[in-house]
Design a protein around this motif. Sequence first.
Motif, PDB file in Angstrom:
ATOM      1  N   GLY A  51       0.744  -1.251   0.000  1.00 40.39           N
ATOM      2  CA  GLY A  51       0.000   0.000   0.000  1.00 40.39           C
ATOM      3  C   GLY A  51       0.774   1.302   0.000  1.00 40.39           C
ATOM      4  N   ASP A  52       2.109   1.227  -0.077  1.00 44.59           N
ATOM      5  CA  ASP A  52       2.917   2.447  -0.074  1.00 44.59           C
ATOM      6  C   ASP A  52       2.502   3.451  -1.155  1.00 44.59           C
ATOM      7  OD1 ASP A  52       4.772   3.114   1.753  1.00 44.59           O
ATOM      8  OD2 ASP A  52       6.491   2.856   0.399  1.00 44.59           O
ATOM      9  N   PHE A  53       2.104   2.914  -2.300  1.00 43.86           N
ATOM     10  CA  PHE A  53       1.725   3.740  -3.443  1.00 43.86           C
ATOM     11  C   PHE A  53       0.589   4.715  -3.106  1.00 43.86           C
ATOM     12  CE2 PHE A  53      -1.225   4.124  -7.115  1.00 43.86           C
ATOM     13  CZ  PHE A  53      -0.427   4.885  -7.952  1.00 43.86           C
ATOM     14  N   PHE A  54      -0.296   4.316  -2.179  1.00 42.43           N
ATOM     15  CA  PHE A  54      -1.493   5.117  -1.911  1.00 42.43           C
ATOM     16  C   PHE A  54      -1.284   6.205  -0.860  1.00 42.43           C
ATOM     17  CE2 PHE A  54      -2.830   0.916  -3.345  1.00 42.43           C
ATOM     18  CZ  PHE A  54      -3.651   1.255  -4.406  1.00 42.43           C
ATOM     19  N   LYS A  55      -0.102   6.181  -0.193  1.00 45.68           N
ATOM     20  CA  LYS A  55       0.135   7.146   0.893  1.00 45.68           C
ATOM     21  C   LYS A  55       0.046   8.580   0.395  1.00 45.68           C
ATOM     22  CE  LYS A  55       2.535   4.501   4.352  1.00 45.68           C
ATOM     23  NZ  LYS A  55       3.788   3.731   4.277  1.00 45.68           N
ATOM     24  N   ASN A  56      -0.684   9.400   1.137  1.00 42.35           N
ATOM     25  CA  ASN A  56      -0.859  10.832   0.824  1.00 42.35           C
ATOM     26  C   ASN A  56      -1.463  11.084  -0.557  1.00 42.35           C
ATOM     27  OD1 ASN A  56       0.466  11.432   3.314  1.00 42.35           O
ATOM     28  ND2 ASN A  56       2.419  11.064   2.275  1.00 42.35           N
TER      29      ASN A  56
END
Length: 261
Positions: free
Chosen positions: A117-122
């Motif tokens: 899920g790093d891609f979706f941060k902020n």
Amino acid sequence: MRHIDYHMHTAFSGDSEASPREHIKMAIKKGLDEICFTDHRDFDYPIDAFELDTEAYFKELSKLKEEYQSQITVKIGVEIGLDCDHYDEINDFIKSSPYDFVIGSIHVIRHTEFYYGDFFKNKSKEEAHREFFEETLRCVKTFDCFDVLGHLDYIERYGPYEDRSIDYDQYTDTIDEILKTLIRKGKGIEVNTSGYKLRKTCGFPRFDIIKRYKELGGEIITVGTDAHTSDRVGEHVDDVIRHYEELGFQDVSTFTKRVKD
Ligand code: HSO
Ligand code: ZN
Ligand code: ZN
Ligand code: ZN
């Protein structure tokens, strides 16, 4: 139409323990005409390693292919993570082994991935989805070393949003451009049946996108389960084939050494 499973993972992938022999046995049991192994290779996947021991891969699968040749046609492919930051490595990797078939998939964008899920941060959902489709377009324009685009629109499976559904109206132009680029380059598109439960019709991508690919003149379609365990081999292939038939496709495509059979 022939029934095929052209997207399957085994213990040669960093995220599967499955035995290729068990996959073959399941495919025979389900009455499939042909299968293709497509284990993962991603350069620079964060957290997990998606390397592929190509020598061991070809050795073991070639042996099984021969052993089962009277019962089912077995092909040896790969699912390559398309990533513009690793253009040369990816091209060299594909060139260096005699794959029958290559799925190009977007798993990582600028060193961030969707699964953890790093891609979706902020990012808002809209920003994340827009970036995903625009990056997919950039990849299909940039790369030639693949035969079909993998699971277009599976971004809907991921993200920290209560409602993950895609607002397709926002991305019609980008998706059209992706499909037109594939057609112009003689590339195909897969339906990935892992999306079948979510979508009820088709899979990843949804039915409308395959319909649009056909309308625009696209002819190269495959179907694959993305099975990481043998129980899922062949799952919903018959359902997706029925949808393809409704759209007027005559058959799915199969490949030998990167050439359509
Ligand atoms: N299997 C997914 C993502 C993933 N699973 C990463 C474990 N780590 C890519 O097809
Ligand atoms: Zn996987
Ligand atoms: Zn994938
Ligand atoms: Zn896969």
